[in-house]
Every structure is written in C-alpha cells, then in structure tokens.
Design a protein around this motif. Sequence first.
Motif, short mmCIF file in Angstrom:
data_model
loop_
_atom_site.label_atom_id
_atom_site.label_comp_id
_atom_site.label_asym_id
_atom_site.label_seq_id
_atom_site.Cartn_x
_atom_site.Cartn_y
_atom_site.Cartn_z
N ILE A 24 3.14 -37.78 13.85
CA ILE A 24 2.43 -38.28 15.00
C ILE A 24 2.78 -37.23 16.27
O ILE A 24 2.17 -37.71 17.34
CB ILE A 24 2.39 -39.86 15.36
CG1 ILE A 24 1.16 -40.22 16.01
CG2 ILE A 24 3.53 -40.06 16.18
CD1 ILE A 24 -0.06 -40.29 15.03
N SER A 25 3.82 -36.69 16.36
CA SER A 25 4.16 -35.70 17.32
C SER A 25 3.09 -34.77 17.84
O SER A 25 3.26 -34.56 19.24
CB SER A 25 5.57 -35.16 16.88
OG SER A 25 5.05 -34.10 15.68
N GLY A 26 2.47 -34.42 16.97
CA GLY A 26 1.22 -33.56 17.52
C GLY A 26 0.10 -34.38 18.42
O GLY A 26 -0.09 -33.70 19.76
N VAL A 27 0.19 -35.53 18.43
CA VAL A 27 -0.61 -36.56 19.27
C VAL A 27 0.05 -36.53 20.69
O VAL A 27 -0.43 -36.66 21.46
CB VAL A 27 -0.99 -37.74 18.47
CG1 VAL A 27 -1.78 -38.70 19.73
CG2 VAL A 27 -1.94 -37.53 17.33
N ILE A 28 1.30 -36.96 20.51
CA ILE A 28 2.19 -36.89 21.64
C ILE A 28 2.13 -35.84 22.45
O ILE A 28 1.95 -36.00 23.93
CB ILE A 28 3.75 -37.24 21.05
CG1 ILE A 28 3.78 -38.65 20.26
CG2 ILE A 28 4.44 -37.35 22.26
CD1 ILE A 28 5.25 -38.92 19.71
N PHE A 29 2.17 -34.60 21.92
CA PHE A 29 1.98 -33.63 22.82
C PHE A 29 0.49 -33.38 23.31
O PHE A 29 0.33 -32.82 24.27
CB PHE A 29 2.42 -32.15 21.87
CG PHE A 29 3.78 -31.86 21.96
CD1 PHE A 29 4.09 -30.99 22.92
CD2 PHE A 29 4.55 -32.20 20.96
CE1 PHE A 29 5.73 -30.54 22.99
CE2 PHE A 29 6.09 -32.16 21.20
CZ PHE A 29 6.67 -31.00 21.95
N GLY A 30 -0.41 -34.09 22.62
CA GLY A 30 -1.69 -33.95 23.20
C GLY A 30 -1.80 -34.85 24.35
O GLY A 30 -2.36 -34.40 25.19
N LEU A 31 -1.16 -36.15 24.16
CA LEU A 31 -0.99 -36.87 25.44
C LEU A 31 -0.35 -36.02 26.64
O LEU A 31 -0.79 -36.27 27.75
CB LEU A 31 -0.25 -37.93 25.22
CG LEU A 31 -1.11 -38.73 24.08
CD1 LEU A 31 -0.20 -40.31 23.67
CD2 LEU A 31 -2.52 -39.27 24.77
N ILE A 32 0.60 -35.17 26.26
CA ILE A 32 1.41 -34.45 27.28
C ILE A 32 0.35 -33.53 28.01
O ILE A 32 0.35 -33.36 29.04
CB ILE A 32 2.61 -33.70 26.55
CG1 ILE A 32 3.69 -34.60 26.23
CG2 ILE A 32 3.03 -32.80 27.83
CD1 ILE A 32 4.81 -34.03 25.61
N GLY A 33 -0.24 -32.79 27.28
CA GLY A 33 -1.34 -31.80 27.70
C GLY A 33 -2.42 -32.67 28.59
O GLY A 33 -3.05 -31.95 29.36
N SER A 34 -2.77 -33.63 28.23
CA SER A 34 -3.80 -34.54 28.93
C SER A 34 -3.16 -34.99 30.11
O SER A 34 -3.85 -34.74 31.26
CB SER A 34 -4.20 -35.93 28.15
OG SER A 34 -5.08 -36.62 28.93
N LEU A 35 -1.86 -35.28 30.27
CA LEU A 35 -1.48 -35.62 31.46
C LEU A 35 -1.21 -34.25 32.50
O LEU A 35 -1.44 -34.38 33.59
CB LEU A 35 0.32 -36.23 31.29
CG LEU A 35 0.82 -36.70 32.61
CD1 LEU A 35 -0.05 -37.77 33.50
CD2 LEU A 35 2.07 -37.24 32.20
N LEU A 36 -0.91 -33.14 31.70
CA LEU A 36 -1.01 -32.00 32.50
C LEU A 36 -2.28 -31.50 33.01
O LEU A 36 -2.15 -31.25 34.32
CB LEU A 36 -0.27 -30.83 31.71
CG LEU A 36 -0.34 -29.17 32.02
CD1 LEU A 36 0.41 -29.25 33.36
CD2 LEU A 36 0.08 -28.40 31.08
N ALA A 37 -3.30 -31.60 32.44
CA ALA A 37 -4.59 -31.39 32.69
C ALA A 37 -5.09 -32.32 34.05
O ALA A 37 -5.37 -32.00 35.09
CB ALA A 37 -5.64 -31.95 31.74
N LEU A 38 -4.53 -33.81 33.87
CA LEU A 38 -4.76 -34.55 35.06
C LEU A 38 -3.74 -34.13 36.54
O LEU A 38 -4.40 -34.24 37.57
CB LEU A 38 -4.17 -36.12 34.80
CG LEU A 38 -5.33 -36.73 33.96
CD1 LEU A 38 -4.51 -37.88 33.39
CD2 LEU A 38 -6.73 -36.66 34.34
#
Length: 204
Positions: free
Chosen positions: A127-141
């Motif tokens: 599930i680490s790819g999803v965790i990185f997806g959430l990191i990317g989401s926070l970066l976008a915000l």
Amino acid sequence: MDRKYKDCIITYVLMGICIIVYLYTTLRYGVEMSAMEGIEVGGFNPLYIYYNHEYFRFITANFIHFGLMHIFCNIYSLYNLGILMEKILKKKKYAIVIIVSMLSTTCFSYLLFLLFNSGTNSVMGGISGVIFGLIGSLLALAILYKDIYSYLFKQIATSVLLMFFISVAIPSISLSGHIGGMLGGFVTTIILEKINIKKKMIIN
C-alpha cells in the motif's frame, strides 16, 4: 460507531483489508512471502498483464505485503497520514485520490515496462504507493493553499526525502511504484481542487 471512526472510515477499511490479506498469506505461506507466492495472491508483474490480461493486478497488488516489517511500516504510515488526509479532503475526494493512486502506482510501472521493458523480473505489492499518493496530494494542497497547508508538508518533508532515499538504495523497493503513486495523488488533487474552485466561482 464512534464519530472518530466514522470520520476516517475509508482509512480504517484500507488498513483492515491489508491486515486481513496479510493474515491470509501468513496462514498460507508463512510470515515472509516469496515473489512467486506474491504472484499467486495478486501481486503486480507486467508480463502477467501483457500476456494473460490479468488486469485485476493493477488493484490487488496494493493490498499484499511480503513480510511483517513491510506491512507494519505501511500500516503505521497509512494510519498517520491517511487519517489526516481523509479529514482534509473529505470522503469523496479522498476516495478518488486513493483509487487513482492505486492505479497510478501499478500503471506507471506498467508504462515503464511498455516503453523500456523494465520490471519483467520483479513482483510489486504493498500500500506504499497509495501512501505516496497521499504525500503527493498534500504537496498539491501546499502549492495551491500555501498559507494553510505548507507547514503540514514541511513537517513531513524530511520523512519523504528519507523514504525516496530508501526507495533508491534498496533494489527490492519499487521506486517507480512510489513515483507513480505520488504523481497520481498530486495530479488528482490539483484537478479536484481546480474543479472545486470553478464551482465556487459559478455559485458566487
């Protein structure tokens, strides 16, 4: 159900699925799982998709883990970051970011296979790819709303750099999956927020 769990139900469901799948694979194979055993339970390998058209692997690979440390680190990270992002994004946007991150994690690796024939001997899962997806989401915000979210991203920036360093340093960790997940979460959040801003402008 306690309100705390209702507010973060998607995160808890994801964690629950990962734990249940890990318990199943542990009973079937033992605490540590080999690459071929990972394939048997839905792990990602581009050849199985290209030749056998087993497209379910784009999703199922996200839920399998190859050892106790693997699942512990991922569940711990998902718990901390997932709860935060589910509260920030709210359920609908959070669910979209999660689904896109799952697909971009494996699809990016598949794209690299199609372009450069890479990853033919590897099996990807976790599930680490999803965790990185959430990191990317926070970066976008943090980019879109600097005054509100930039401090949050700065707090995890050191950990993110460390995670990328580990992804590069340890060959068994899928760097392409992490990059794909992060790109998916980042781009999806940018698009969702732009749509949201346009809706607000139309209403006003």
